[in-house]
Design a protein around this motif. Sequence first.
Motif, PDB file in Angstrom:
ATOM      1  N   GLU A 203       0.834  -1.203   0.000  1.00 25.62           N
ATOM      2  CA  GLU A 203       0.000   0.000   0.000  1.00 25.62           C
ATOM      3  C   GLU A 203       0.872   1.258   0.000  1.00 25.62           C
ATOM      4  O   GLU A 203       0.644   2.192  -0.760  1.00 25.62           O
ATOM      5  CB  GLU A 203      -0.909  -0.057   1.238  1.00 25.62           C
ATOM      6  CG  GLU A 203      -2.112   0.848   1.198  1.00 25.62           C
ATOM      7  CD  GLU A 203      -1.805   2.220   1.726  1.00 25.62           C
ATOM      8  OE1 GLU A 203      -2.463   3.176   1.302  1.00 25.62           O
ATOM      9  OE2 GLU A 203      -0.879   2.353   2.554  1.00 25.62           O
TER      10      GLU A 203
ATOM     11  N   LYS B 216       1.998   3.522  -3.655  1.00 20.55           N
ATOM     12  CA  LYS B 216       1.620   4.927  -3.865  1.00 20.55           C
ATOM     13  C   LYS B 216       2.870   5.793  -4.038  1.00 20.55           C
ATOM     14  O   LYS B 216       2.843   6.768  -4.778  1.00 20.55           O
ATOM     15  CB  LYS B 216       0.654   5.439  -2.789  1.00 20.55           C
ATOM     16  CG  LYS B 216       1.196   5.697  -1.440  1.00 20.55           C
ATOM     17  CD  LYS B 216       0.057   6.030  -0.485  1.00 20.55           C
ATOM     18  CE  LYS B 216       0.593   6.129   0.925  1.00 20.55           C
ATOM     19  NZ  LYS B 216      -0.409   5.903   1.940  1.00 20.55           N
TER      20      LYS B 216
ATOM     21  N   ASP C 220       3.802   5.205  -7.642  1.00 21.95           N
ATOM     22  CA  ASP C 220       2.882   5.902  -8.548  1.00 21.95           C
ATOM     23  C   ASP C 220       3.107   7.404  -8.567  1.00 21.95           C
ATOM     24  O   ASP C 220       2.571   8.108  -9.420  1.00 21.95           O
ATOM     25  CB  ASP C 220       1.424   5.607  -8.159  1.00 21.95           C
ATOM     26  CG  ASP C 220       1.019   4.188  -8.541  1.00 21.95           C
ATOM     27  OD1 ASP C 220       1.725   3.579  -9.380  1.00 21.95           O
ATOM     28  OD2 ASP C 220       0.005   3.693  -8.008  1.00 21.95           O
TER      29      ASP C 220
ATOM     30  N   ASP D 143     -13.041   9.417  -8.494  1.00 23.40           N
ATOM     31  CA  ASP D 143     -11.605   9.214  -8.244  1.00 23.40           C
ATOM     32  C   ASP D 143     -11.319   8.563  -6.911  1.00 23.40           C
ATOM     33  O   ASP D 143     -10.337   7.877  -6.749  1.00 23.40           O
ATOM     34  CB  ASP D 143     -10.871  10.565  -8.258  1.00 23.40           C
ATOM     35  CG  ASP D 143     -10.823  11.121  -9.660  1.00 23.40           C
ATOM     36  OD1 ASP D 143     -10.639  10.318 -10.585  1.00 23.40           O
ATOM     37  OD2 ASP D 143     -10.990  12.337  -9.821  1.00 23.40           O
TER      38      ASP D 143
ATOM     39  N   ASN E 266     -11.461   1.575  -0.153  1.00 17.80           N
ATOM     40  CA  ASN E 266     -11.094   0.160  -0.312  1.00 17.80           C
ATOM     41  C   ASN E 266     -10.810  -0.470   1.035  1.00 17.80           C
ATOM     42  O   ASN E 266     -10.176   0.146   1.885  1.00 17.80           O
ATOM     43  CB  ASN E 266      -9.827   0.028  -1.162  1.00 17.80           C
ATOM     44  CG  ASN E 266      -9.978   0.724  -2.490  1.00 17.80           C
ATOM     45  OD1 ASN E 266     -11.021   0.617  -3.115  1.00 17.80           O
ATOM     46  ND2 ASN E 266      -8.953   1.461  -2.904  1.00 17.80           N
TER      47      ASN E 266
ATOM     48  N   GLN F 299      -8.686   1.938   3.154  1.00 18.71           N
ATOM     49  CA  GLN F 299      -7.824   2.825   2.378  1.00 18.71           C
ATOM     50  C   GLN F 299      -8.685   3.912   1.773  1.00 18.71           C
ATOM     51  O   GLN F 299      -9.663   3.634   1.085  1.00 18.71           O
ATOM     52  CB  GLN F 299      -7.133   2.023   1.270  1.00 18.71           C
ATOM     53  CG  GLN F 299      -6.124   2.854   0.496  1.00 18.71           C
ATOM     54  CD  GLN F 299      -5.669   2.128  -0.766  1.00 18.71           C
ATOM     55  OE1 GLN F 299      -6.483   1.582  -1.504  1.00 18.71           O
ATOM     56  NE2 GLN F 299      -4.374   2.111  -0.994  1.00 18.71           N
TER      57      GLN F 299
ATOM     58  N   GLY G 153      -9.259   6.047  -0.799  1.00 17.80           N
ATOM     59  CA  GLY G 153      -9.077   6.488  -2.162  1.00 17.80           C
ATOM     60  C   GLY G 153      -7.711   6.299  -2.750  1.00 17.80           C
ATOM     61  O   GLY G 153      -6.925   5.480  -2.319  1.00 17.80           O
ATOM     62  N   ASN G 154      -7.466   7.097  -3.752  1.00 20.51           N
ATOM     63  CA  ASN G 154      -6.341   6.920  -4.635  1.00 20.51           C
ATOM     64  C   ASN G 154      -5.386   8.093  -4.428  1.00 20.51           C
ATOM     65  O   ASN G 154      -5.748   9.243  -4.675  1.00 20.51           O
ATOM     66  CB  ASN G 154      -6.930   6.884  -6.053  1.00 20.51           C
ATOM     67  CG  ASN G 154      -5.883   7.104  -7.108  1.00 20.51           C
ATOM     68  OD1 ASN G 154      -4.691   7.112  -6.830  1.00 20.51           O
ATOM     69  ND2 ASN G 154      -6.346   7.301  -8.327  1.00 20.51           N
TER      70      ASN G 154
ATOM     71  N   THR H 150      -3.064   9.245  -6.069  1.00 18.90           N
ATOM     72  CA  THR H 150      -2.664  10.041  -7.226  1.00 18.90           C
ATOM     73  C   THR H 150      -3.861  10.754  -7.886  1.00 18.90           C
ATOM     74  O   THR H 150      -3.715  11.376  -8.919  1.00 18.90           O
ATOM     75  CB  THR H 150      -1.963   9.160  -8.276  1.00 18.90           C
ATOM     76  OG1 THR H 150      -2.845   8.091  -8.620  1.00 18.90           O
ATOM     77  CG2 THR H 150      -0.662   8.576  -7.734  1.00 18.90           C
ATOM     78  N   ALA H 151      -5.017  10.643  -7.270  1.00 15.18           N
ATOM     79  CA  ALA H 151      -6.196  11.320  -7.843  1.00 15.18           C
ATOM     80  C   ALA H 151      -5.952  12.831  -7.864  1.00 15.18           C
ATOM     81  O   ALA H 151      -5.352  13.377  -6.948  1.00 15.18           O
ATOM     82  CB  ALA H 151      -7.429  11.013  -7.007  1.00 15.18           C
TER      83      ALA H 151
END
Length: 874
Positions: A443, A447, A450, A822, A826, A839, A841-842, A844-845
């Motif tokens: 995790e 990120k 990314d 976005d 999770n 988690q 979200g993302n 890199t959104a």
Amino acid sequence: MRILFLLVILSVASALQSQVVVKENMIQSKSAFPLVTSNTKAAVVYDADDYLVVQKTAELFVADVESVTGKQLRLTDTVKGDKEIIVVGTIEKNRLIRQLAEKGKLDISPLEGAWERYLIQTVSRPFPGVSKALVIAGSDRRGAAYGLFSLSEMMGVSPWYWWADVPAKKHKTLYVDAPATLSKTPSVKYRGIFLNDEDWGLKPWAAKTFEKERGNIGPRTYAKICELLLRLKANHLAPAMHPVSTAFYKIPENKLVADTFAIVMGSSHCEPLLLNTASEWDSKTMGPWDYNKNKDKINEVLSNRVKENCAYENVYTLALRGLHDAAMGGGDVPMREKVKMLESALNAQRDIIARHIDKPVETIPQAFTPYKEVLEIYSNGLELPDDVTIIWADDNFGYMKRLSGPHEQKRSGRAGVYYHISYLGVPHSYLWYSTTPPALMYEELRKAYDTTADRVWLANCGDLKGAETQISLFLDMAYDIDQFNAGNVATYPARWLAKMFGEQYYDLFQDITCSHINLAFSRKPEYMGWGYWNNYWGGGEKRTDTEFSFANYNEAERRLTEYSRIGKKAENLLAALDEESRPAFYQLLYYPVKGAELMNHMTIKGQFYRQYVRQQRAAADRLKAQVKCYHDSLEIITDGYNSLLDGKWKYMMSLKQNYDGTSSYFMIPLMEEEYTPVGAPRLAVQAESENLDKGGMSFHALPAFSTYARKSYWIDIYNQGTGELNWSVAPSDDWILISQKSGKTSTENRIHISVNWDKVPVGEKVKGQIDITSGNQKESVLVSVFNPESPARDELQGLYVEENGYISIPAADFHRKFESNDIQMNILAGLGFEGRSLQLGNPTAPLQMYRAGDVPRVEYDFYTFNAGIYDVYT
Ligand code: REL
């Protein structure tokens, strides 16, 4: 009739776009290649003018084949009458590979100018008299080595065959099916480990066992480490740097060894330009390690270091910190000055590199790690050349503190990661066995990756042993991050073990390793004493508010039962495995699981014991004996580790790696003092007597920590003079109980303070004072107490209800979620107290503004007994 078994259909689909397969039985395919058959053996051919690592790998490969088949392949630099040959080399220097490419039998164009890639392909009738060649062509020296070692792994030789004694799988014959197969470019360019905290394992082991002749970690040890790295498809090493070891560059052979294995050397975050400052800086001859006072000498030493080593492949750390894990210079230097000093030191270091290396400076790998206080300096406007890689650090516990922001993502030097899977330092070390959850690693590292952290990944792996699984995972992710996802990462340890000990054990391994990691998430084995004795570095404040509870939900008992369950399974498997597999299994699974089981039993039974002592129960003695027994068992299994294989690992494993406990880790469970948990009545005492009259009285009370529950405190009254001192003590209220109202002392007296709780109103904070008088001197101690009400639980069972003033909700147990395109919520398996984490979200959104009601979020329902303002901790 002889039955042929399918050996390994281990495609390295992860690393290869098409499939190379190694089998025991004959392969009917154009690309089949017989490595060892009942009557033939292929020869391994390298080019004598190729890089040394190619020959080195070829030698090791020959030994690998021998350990699998018992047959020795011919190793040669000239083809002479061999029908089947394995050609290994770089496209730059291997003449046979170039000839095949020129004849159109091999397409090496994807390898031209590529980084660490390899092509494996069977070529029929490659040269006159040769019927088949298995070609392993590397885009560069490491590419060739990785290619050949990938075959070793497929035929059943683990990269850990030496460091963890994993036995090779045995087979009489070996065939390779090698259609043209090209490896990917590794996800991360420089991937490696930092050997840290070698004091209790690697150093004593090397000094007294493996490299006795040197009495230190030297070239023989480094050769084994570099070989391991190469087999793990890594390329980077920061050497051991504590003063107990001889510094890497003080032994000239070390760097030659690293280069023979094509390993790129570097140094850790606080060590500029390959200088192991803590073990190499000699203030007697070099002056202070202080850039403001001694910059010329510092730069001169650094310059020599670069001059002597620039012929080798290195990643250069640009840095300025204290000699160890500490800031340089005094704390009261204004931030502006700190930024200026660091900037000027980094520029000077860059100039040194430019002066000695005949290449444009922007093409030389340089890295800067804003770790601990340096992150603050960086964030205050430090200017860094664009090509320098910024290595973001985790918080020492596996959570990244910072990632590249939008501007940093545009840097040509991109970013990297410095990640702890082992740690020595404040507030608490973990050096025994790595229990960093794979799900957390993925995790956090994904990120980071990314957001451009793909240039350098360095894992602080302690002293290597005890971190085998996490090292493998870290380096596998760095090599090919796309083979991982949140769904498969938690079972990595089980897959890793099944590959070594047999697929038939996969379910068992999954059960044991997932539970082991999960139990350690709520408290690492190294921290079991922490509930009572919070930390070695912080001065050892005693507390019980973080102990496992016997009262709530049988938390402590359930923990012990689960440890016993997996410990038993590990023990049964140890007994069931064949003789040859046992040493490896002992090191990689049995010892860490059984060790954690015993450590937990020892400390939690100790907690139980202390409770019995307080209650004056006779059974306390029986518990004490049990605690001792768990302690002795821990010693026994640790001795067992060190005596494996006739003492190969003698001095490697030590319970002292439980650094916070050192020798007292055993004493902790048996301490008998009385403390009370949070939620119970609390007493805080504050003493303010520091204006001491010489010749008069002074006193001292334990510092007041309102969050630390205590049933009693004490005040020490000191006599500052020479004769006898009379004193008297007067409490302001009758709820304050004191052990002695007056006395005489020539040195010191201790008075105990406690509380008559019946006189303190429930639910209120009450303050009082104790006056201490001696002659005409009078001083005061402030006392405050809190007697909480104990809320009755009502019928709201099953929802989250306040208990003793607290509500605790697992993050993944939300009642509603609101997502946007976005930002999804999770749930991650294998992470968190309950083995599930949320988690958000993302990472890199794109940044976005939301209207209040649309903000992606989760919501939790809970019940309290009182309306009011609550503190929320996440
Ligand atoms: O002694 C040192 O300086 C190092 O062991 C530490 O500073 C290490 O680099 C740090 O990351 C803690 O683990």
